[in-house]
Design an enzyme around this catalytic site. Structure first.
Site, PDB file in Angstrom:
ATOM      1  N   GLU A   1      -9.744  -2.085   5.220  1.00 49.50           N
ATOM      2  CA  GLU A   1     -10.288  -1.845   6.780  1.00 49.50           C
ATOM      3  C   GLU A   1     -11.692  -2.693   6.864  1.00 49.50           C
ATOM      4  O   GLU A   1     -12.038  -3.163   5.986  1.00 49.50           O
ATOM      5  CB  GLU A   1     -10.673  -0.281   6.665  1.00 49.50           C
ATOM      6  CG  GLU A   1      -9.603   0.728   6.567  1.00 49.50           C
ATOM      7  CD  GLU A   1      -8.488   0.995   7.666  1.00 49.50           C
ATOM      8  OE1 GLU A   1      -8.679  -0.030   8.729  1.00 49.50           O
ATOM      9  OE2 GLU A   1      -7.772   1.884   7.712  1.00 49.50           O
TER      10      GLU A   1
ATOM     11  N   ASP B   1       0.615  -1.125  -0.034  1.00 52.50           N
ATOM     12  CA  ASP B   1      -0.046  -0.101   0.255  1.00 52.50           C
ATOM     13  C   ASP B   1       0.998   1.320   0.013  1.00 52.50           C
ATOM     14  O   ASP B   1       2.157   1.296   0.249  1.00 52.50           O
ATOM     15  CB  ASP B   1      -0.958   0.064   1.239  1.00 52.50           C
ATOM     16  CG  ASP B   1      -0.281  -0.495   2.277  1.00 52.50           C
ATOM     17  OD1 ASP B   1       0.811  -0.434   2.497  1.00 52.50           O
ATOM     18  OD2 ASP B   1      -1.083  -0.656   3.416  1.00 52.50           O
TER      19      ASP B   1
ATOM     20  N   ASN C   1      -7.540  -3.013  14.199  1.00 53.19           N
ATOM     21  CA  ASN C   1      -8.865  -3.276  14.112  1.00 53.19           C
ATOM     22  C   ASN C   1      -8.971  -4.336  13.090  1.00 53.19           C
ATOM     23  O   ASN C   1     -10.041  -4.827  12.384  1.00 53.19           O
ATOM     24  CB  ASN C   1      -9.608  -2.098  13.277  1.00 53.19           C
ATOM     25  CG  ASN C   1      -8.849  -1.551  11.984  1.00 53.19           C
ATOM     26  OD1 ASN C   1      -7.771  -2.382  11.491  1.00 53.19           O
ATOM     27  ND2 ASN C   1      -9.147  -0.416  11.441  1.00 53.19           N
TER      28      ASN C   1
ATOM     29  N   HIS D   1      -7.216  -4.879  10.283  1.00 50.76           N
ATOM     30  CA  HIS D   1      -6.903  -4.597   8.813  1.00 50.76           C
ATOM     31  C   HIS D   1      -5.585  -5.531   8.332  1.00 50.76           C
ATOM     32  O   HIS D   1      -4.875  -5.690   8.996  1.00 50.76           O
ATOM     33  CB  HIS D   1      -6.848  -3.104   8.513  1.00 50.76           C
ATOM     34  CG  HIS D   1      -5.895  -2.207   8.929  1.00 50.76           C
ATOM     35  ND1 HIS D   1      -5.916  -1.105   9.319  1.00 50.76           N
ATOM     36  CD2 HIS D   1      -4.321  -2.504   9.134  1.00 50.76           C
ATOM     37  CE1 HIS D   1      -4.656  -0.581   9.625  1.00 50.76           C
ATOM     38  NE2 HIS D   1      -3.850  -1.566   9.421  1.00 50.76           N
TER      39      HIS D   1
HETATM   40  C1  F6R Z   1       1.523  -1.483   6.131  1.00 53.49           C
HETATM   41  C2  F6R Z   1       0.099  -2.129   6.330  1.00 53.49           C
HETATM   42  C3  F6R Z   1      -0.583  -2.111   7.417  1.00 53.49           C
HETATM   43  C4  F6R Z   1       0.230  -2.465   8.742  1.00 53.49           C
HETATM   44  C5  F6R Z   1      -0.866  -2.404   9.984  1.00 53.49           C
HETATM   45  C6  F6R Z   1       0.064  -2.835  11.281  1.00 53.49           C
HETATM   46  O1  F6R Z   1       2.003  -1.414   4.970  1.00 53.49           O
HETATM   47  O2  F6R Z   1      -0.403  -2.461   5.246  1.00 53.49           O
HETATM   48  O3  F6R Z   1      -1.580  -2.917   7.340  1.00 53.49           O
HETATM   49  O4  F6R Z   1       0.598  -3.650   8.461  1.00 53.49           O
HETATM   50  O5  F6R Z   1      -1.191  -1.352  10.119  1.00 53.49           O
HETATM   51  O6  F6R Z   1       0.797  -1.685  11.656  1.00 53.49           O
HETATM   52  P1  F6R Z   1       1.961  -1.823  12.623  1.00 53.49           P
HETATM   53  O7  F6R Z   1       3.031  -2.851  12.147  1.00 53.49           O
HETATM   54  O8  F6R Z   1       2.654  -0.615  12.748  1.00 53.49           O
HETATM   55  O9  F6R Z   1       1.488  -2.258  13.938  1.00 53.49           O
END
Ligand code: F6R
Length: 247
Positions: A143, A67, A136, A138
């Site tokens: 989301e 992303d 959450n 995701h």
């Molecule tokens: C990052 C991504 C997100 C993260 C998720 C967890 O490219 O796509 O889905 O993997 O938000 O983030 P952290 O690792 O910072 O807890």
């Protein structure tokens, strides 16, 4: 699903890096799907260390990131392209032309997403997808929703995600409100998926994601239907689940 429980973040990172290394050694021209965020940083550090020792060669590897924020340039220090350059690409012998991140500067969402789907298709498919897990549930920026979005699409970020990410910006107002993300089908088509989770704050969502119902309200729960998923976590993140392989 295979679950590896490490003592701490460093241990988790070492296990994930070992799995990625095995992939790169077994198939030097593999396609790695990569993630940003705090969870994989240690994994990238470990890969860099082994590269510096001469144990890994990234010259033939292709990478496709999950992303990118819409509206952030590669030079913006919170863009995911910048993150990847800083944590991995600038530190190993990867050919930058073979590293892909959605084009955050493309204002036409349809074009940005169609182009990215084409990149994934032309790569021949992702051999190993590394994922973090949002609080959450995701994955990528998919989301919680009423249905699973299949392909790369433009999302409006959930308030919880904006709040979680604001630590990287001067204020919550500066966090971009939209992002381009691979869809659930893009992710599920990866041949192998490795999810890294750490910290007590992830314990509840890890339980819901991997042991609760499969529902788009917890996007990561779809991973239960993939035939080759490896969950790598530290003791805290895995504290609410039982079946694990101690590592
Ligand atoms: C990052 C991504 C997100 C993260 C998720 C967890 O490219 O796509 O889905 O993997 O938000 O983030 P952290 O690792 O910072 O807890």
């Amino acid at each position: 699903m295979k679950i590896y429980k490490a003592k701490d973040y460093q241990g988790m990172s070492r296990i994930a890096a070992n799995i990625i290394s095995a992939q790169v050694i077994l198939k030097p021209d593999c396609v790695l799907g990569l993630a940003t965020g705090s969870s994989p940083i240690g994994t990238y550090d470990q890969l860099v260390e082994w590269y510096e020792k001469g144990d890994l060669d990234f010259s033939k590897v292709t990478t496709i990131n999950l992303d990118e924020y819409k509206g952030l340039s590669p030079e913006h220090d919170q863009s995911y392209r910048y993150f990847m350059n800083h944590h991995l690409f600038d530190r190993v012998n990867i050919d930058k032309a073979k590293t892909f991140v959605p084009d955050g500067m493309e204002p036409d969402s349809e074009k940005a997403c169609a182009d990215y789907n084409e990149i994934i298709r032309q790569s021949g498919g992702i051999d190993l997808q590394l994922l973090g897990l949002g609080h959450n549930g995701h994955i990528g920026f998919n989301e919680p929703a009423e249905a699973f979005e299949k392909e790369t699409h433009c999302v409006t970020l959930a308030e919880k995600t904006i709040q979680a990410n604001k630590r990287f910006f001067a204020s919550a107002e500066e966090v971009p409100k939209q992002a381009y993300t691979m869809g659930i089908r893009n992710i599920m088509q990866a041949r192998k998926i490795v999810v890294v989770v750490s910290g007590i704050g992830k314990a509840e969502i890890v339980k819901q994601t991997f042991f609760g119902p499969v529902t788009p309200a917890v996007p990561g729960s779809i991973l239960q239907l993939h035939s080759d998923v490896i969950l790598v976590g530290d003791e805290e993140a895995l504290s609410l689940i039982e079946e694990t392989t101690q590592a």
